[in-house]
Design a protein around this motif. Structure first.
Motif, PDB file in Angstrom:
ATOM      1  N   ASP A 141       9.736   3.609  77.251  1.00 19.29           N
ATOM      2  CA  ASP A 141       9.239   4.844  77.771  1.00 19.29           C
ATOM      3  C   ASP A 141       8.545   4.495  78.954  1.00 19.29           C
ATOM      4  O   ASP A 141       7.593   5.422  79.801  1.00 19.29           O
ATOM      5  CB  ASP A 141       8.003   4.783  76.715  1.00 19.29           C
ATOM      6  CG  ASP A 141       6.946   5.612  77.088  1.00 19.29           C
ATOM      7  OD1 ASP A 141       7.179   7.076  77.158  1.00 19.29           O
ATOM      8  OD2 ASP A 141       5.758   5.680  76.839  1.00 19.29           O
ATOM      9  N   LYS A 144       4.640   4.802  79.745  1.00 19.02           N
ATOM     10  CA  LYS A 144       3.853   6.242  79.857  1.00 19.02           C
ATOM     11  C   LYS A 144       2.817   6.363  78.513  1.00 19.02           C
ATOM     12  O   LYS A 144       1.337   6.548  78.551  1.00 19.02           O
ATOM     13  CB  LYS A 144       4.733   7.392  79.855  1.00 19.02           C
ATOM     14  CG  LYS A 144       5.328   7.658  81.099  1.00 19.02           C
ATOM     15  CD  LYS A 144       6.035   9.108  81.437  1.00 19.02           C
ATOM     16  CE  LYS A 144       7.341   8.981  81.902  1.00 19.02           C
ATOM     17  NZ  LYS A 144       8.739   8.481  81.129  1.00 19.02           N
ATOM     18  N   ASN A 151      -0.157   3.974  78.839  1.00 23.04           N
ATOM     19  CA  ASN A 151      -0.989   4.372  79.704  1.00 23.04           C
ATOM     20  C   ASN A 151      -1.930   5.367  79.161  1.00 23.04           C
ATOM     21  O   ASN A 151      -3.180   5.599  79.470  1.00 23.04           O
ATOM     22  CB  ASN A 151      -0.491   4.746  81.059  1.00 23.04           C
ATOM     23  CG  ASN A 151       0.126   3.681  81.914  1.00 23.04           C
ATOM     24  OD1 ASN A 151      -0.512   2.567  81.970  1.00 23.04           O
ATOM     25  ND2 ASN A 151       1.101   3.744  82.753  1.00 23.04           N
ATOM     26  N   ARG A 152      -1.473   6.165  78.306  1.00 24.76           N
ATOM     27  CA  ARG A 152      -2.282   7.344  77.874  1.00 24.76           C
ATOM     28  C   ARG A 152      -3.122   6.602  76.715  1.00 24.76           C
ATOM     29  O   ARG A 152      -4.409   7.086  76.397  1.00 24.76           O
ATOM     30  CB  ARG A 152      -1.320   8.447  76.984  1.00 24.76           C
ATOM     31  CG  ARG A 152      -0.913   9.346  78.110  1.00 24.76           C
ATOM     32  CD  ARG A 152      -0.121  10.321  77.549  1.00 24.76           C
ATOM     33  NE  ARG A 152      -0.522  11.399  77.060  1.00 24.76           N
ATOM     34  CZ  ARG A 152       0.344  12.308  76.193  1.00 24.76           C
ATOM     35  NH1 ARG A 152       1.636  12.263  76.543  1.00 24.76           N
ATOM     36  NH2 ARG A 152      -0.306  13.115  75.558  1.00 24.76           N
TER      37      ARG A 152
END
Lengths: 595, 595
Positions: free
Chosen positions: A464, A467, A470-471
């Motif tokens: 991924d 991503k 990081n969220r």
């Protein structure tokens, strides 16, 4: 003797204050009638059931065990009666849809309930434990006819279910499954049936005497199936064919149960399918996808088992330590010249370290685990699509971390508690040795913890490009921004450091995975552990921020003390795991010569 | 199924090359007739006995268990026959003096033998396990009459022994022992007898059917005894009084055996002394001192149990991993487009990490543990008094470290091996679950690992102002000076860093112990673990220096590879433990509220 009491005060702290779930519920049509008071009432009743009906059967069930004879499994004394009460109380459908006869309550309350069941009687939980996932799987992927046949029975508890994946040669690697399914020539059923043939092992609740029927969900291959895991289809195979004109036994038999270390009251069956009739769930060759619904539910439940074990071990250790008098603590009266007697060992530093670690682990896992469950509720029922999507993403990331880290924590907590009890801890009657044995299986089943680490790191972080991670880190950073005073700001600084270092480590793994494709597999376990400690730090930072202004009441004062202990003593665990990831980056791994 | 094979090649590597024991033996009159070849022969025979006679009884003994009925314990099938062969083979007296009927061999060979027994059948070992220490205790502290009665019987194995310390209220704190001893009015014996009254619990081998007589060594209080541990006297209480005109049963009875997690074939007895006749060993009120001889021997043996478990778990895991095919390893044929099949899991990085960790732990503990045993031999029989004194000091420091760290390692290794085996590891038939259960008790008995840490840190490091520890560090530093090439010099630098940081940490503890008397208790476990990793680093540095020039033979090549893995991956464990000691220095520990 162990007496488990559900930690209702801490549960409501997490649900109401840490998560603020009631205000989220209010915003979701599905849960808009639920408030904190009702939720607390449900959990109080659940706690009474766990303590009154299940905890008393825990040791006796372990001693008696499930028995196999004449092709059938007999459960220990009292298990069936408790199951009847459980079904009569509507517990099987706690989080199921009202239109199916369920109570429509959130996953969040369901996991709190599972935590209690696991803590009170892990082995007993194993029998109804898979029903929720089986119902979910059927709801999402079953045909209308199949749902009409079985869904309400699963929700009401009239019927239990098993999950038939593993074969002798196919454990972590489901692509090696060999069980076969061929179209059946029978026309007596309402929709196309299949005949399933093969042997499945390690099947929890493959047979028992709690319900007359059992619904087996079985992975098998159609004749034209491609090799590997993309050639698997999922079938529902009932123990009895109730839809036939005359209910009759299906061609599925239990061949025996395993002699194993723990959940001895939960039968682990070898199941033989000899052309048993079944119906497909979902699409041909897409069985794994359908099964994943059930597997994800099972993984969350197994994570909660770890939490339940950590909690019950903690309770045992504290009760014993407060009572047991042995030696003098430094600084106690005797050192001031009083005649020699002993202090309660809860005063000894080594014991306090153990107990504080136990508290940190159980309460930390509760915050993280309930958060995961709440994310599932938001993913299913938040009104805004952006919030649903974000919650689904977080839940998918948190599931393997919780499964691996909570189950490891449950086992290590049991061992730590045993050390507090000393010789008594090793004896059956104090309950901790059973917790230690029972808790150990949770690290293995529903995907070993090593499989979870690969899922988290390779599939959910690297594939991924980081991503999702990081969220997750953004959510954590928001907590840091909410710091309210010097002390919480110091904690927030640490939290931000952990976020930055996690992001950097992930970025390095992503960048280096192409030139060094083994890297992510080499460090997966340590990276998962690193993120787990980050999550615990996040959890304690928020708990501390909430509790600090309320610290003149004993509950919050103790929460602050445990949080301060965590920040003072446990953050080094993050640095340690991070250093192991670094070492793995810098060093290849030799092959091991079996000779 | 587990098949244990004693690691004779590695044992001789440690004994002959790592320790250079044969040249030390040549310098000691007591062992001057012993050479490497004879030692290897003894160990080969021992290995045959462990594998041929004891390993086959391990699983069956666990399933059958020791049984208690009508006041007597019956051992599982085959245990008594194996014991007869053991006694007939002269094994009980392996390290006993020739004038007592012993073979006069070094402790070093005795511990290698114990490692094998524990790995093959921990429960069986428990019965004869205390005889060596009992004989040593009697030899040092018994009266000539008492020795004449019992010493040769212990050495020949005609008689077994138990160690009766623990009472319900007195476990880690022996000062709370309440058993009483009063002078007996009987005149029928050759020297003053006493009548012992009290109840002892957790007594290993308190009763069994392996030998007609059992010698109990019992701590009790004389009428004029001061309170606390300085008021304890030691008594020898036989099950049968053979010195009486007519042999007759003594007033000591087994009241029952415990239901416990492991060594199920080893009876853990509650022993009732009702005015049983006994004789004093050593001086009045100095019983603990006499008992310490036995306790130190027992602690070394328990350490070796940890090593045995680590070794047998490692063997299980490697055999299984080499055989089991599951999934594709990164870089294996399938990834180049070949049809899907599975690789042996020994190729998977997570499994290799586990196996390499297992190797590091077992081989590292072997080097450290055998060194400790060799120190005991040097302490007893080196010709130069300086060398004797230095060796005794090292042995006294190494004993608690080995007891605590090897037993923790044995348990964690069993758990790691179970994870390699997955679901199969949790089943009885593969042997690992038994190893996990059995190994856990070693962390508790003969002084919990927390008691060992206090012994090491408070009594042996701080009370001594660090003098002993500094001499240990000098030995380690000498290894660093022996580095022979760039690669060993890099290792040596690390080793020196660890020495300096250990010395600094010890100095800080010593300096701060007065203003902060709780400090040493707060960090004892972590400081011990830190020193343990230092010792392993020392061990691997020396092993690497020896093996490196010989690496074109497979044994040494593998040794170098494991050493390089250790240096690359495991040194962070030291930094982690050191950081925990630092955190403990900087932070006090809150009290835990039981409510």
């Amino acid at each position: 003797m162990r007496t488990y009491t559900a930690p209702l005060r801490d549960m409501s702290f997490v649900i109401d204050e840490w998560l603020g779930a009631p205000s989220d519920w209010a915003s979701m049509p599905k849960f808009s009638e639920l408030d904190a008071g009702t939720a607390a009432q449900v959990l109080e009743e659940a706690a009474r059931f766990a303590r009154g009906r299940l905890a008393p059967l825990n040791a006796s069930g372990d001693l008696e065990g499930a028995r196999f004879s004449d092709g059938a499994v007999r459960m220990p004394e009292g298990f069936a009666a408790a199951y009847r009460d459980y079904a009569a109380g509507g517990w099987p459908g706690l989080a199921a849809e009202p239109e199916e006869g369920g109570q429509g309550l959130p996953q969040l309350l369901n996991v709190a309930w599972i935590e209690m069941l696991a803590a009170a009687n892990h082995a007993w939980l194993m029998s109804p434990g898979l029903s929720h996932g089986a119902a979910e799987c059927l709801r999402e992927h079953g045909s209308p006819w199949l749902k009409a046949q079985y869904l309400d029975k699963l929700v009401s508890g009239e019927c239990l279910s098993s999950m038939c994946l593993t074969e002798a040669q196919a454990g972590s690697d489901l692509g090696l499954i060999a069980a076969k399914a061929v179209p059946a020539d029978t026309r007596q059923e309402a929709e196309p049936a299949y005949r399933i043939t093969g042997t499945k092992i390690f099947i929890t609740g493959g047979d028992h005497d709690l319900t007359p029927n059992i619904v087996h969900l079985v992975l098998a291959r159609l004749p034209d199936a491609p090799a590997g895991s993309r050639g698997l289809s999922l079938f529902l195979v009932p123990k009895r064919r109730e839809s036939a004109a005359q209910p009759e036994m299906n061609a599925v038999t239990c061949q025996g149960i395993e002699k194993k270390m723990g959940p001895k009251a939960s039968p682990t069956c070898t199941m033989q399918f000899d052309g048993a009739l079944g119906w497909m769930v979902g699409q041909p060759h897409r069985g794994l996808q359908a099964m994943f619904v059930m597997m994800n539910a099972a993984r969350l439940q197994v994570a909660m088992q770890g939490l339940g074990h950590a909690e019950s071990a903690t309770q045992c250790a504290i009760a014993y330590a407060a009572d047991r008098r042995q030696s003098r603590a430094v600084g106690s009266a005797a050192h001031a010249g009083q005649p020699s007697r002993a202090d309660a060992i809860i005063l000894l530093p080594a014991i306090r370290r153990a107990l504080l670690d136990l508290h940190c682990v159980a309460e930390g896992a509760r915050m993280v685990g309930y958060w995961l469950a709440h994310c599932l509720d938001l993913a299913a029922a938040a009104p805004e699509s952006g919030r649903r999507e974000e919650a689904a993403l977080l839940a998918s990331l948190l599931t393997p971390v919780a499964k691996a880290s909570f189950t490891e924590a449950g086992f290590q907590s049991a061992s730590k508690a045993m050390q507090v009890l000393g010789g008594y801890g090793y004896m059956h009657e104090f309950g901790v040795e059973q917790t230690l044995r029972d808790s150990r299986v949770s690290m293995i089943y529903e995907g070993t913890n090593e499989v979870q680490a690969v899922d988290f790191v390779v599939r959910k972080t690297i594939a991924d490009s980081g991503k999702g991670l990081n969220r997750l880190l953004d959510v954590v950073r928001k907590e840091a921004e909410a710091a309210t005073c010097d002390e919480t700001r110091r904690v927030a600084q640490q939290l931000l450091r952990l976020c930055d270092q996690t992001a950097a480590a992930a970025a390095a793994l992503i960048a280096e995975s192409e030139p060094d494709p083994e890297l992510s597999y080499r460090v997966a376990g340590d990276f998962l552990a690193m993120v787990d400690i980050l999550l615990h730090t996040f959890a304690w930072a928020r708990a501390f921020r909430i509790a600090r202004p309320l610290a003149d009441s004993p509950f919050y004062a103790r929460k602050c003390e445990t949080a301060r202990y965590f920040f003072a003593y446990r953050l080094g665990d993050f640095d340690y795991r991070r250093s192991l990831v670094e070492r793995g980056r810098a060093n290849v791994l030799p092959h091991v010569n079996p000779a």
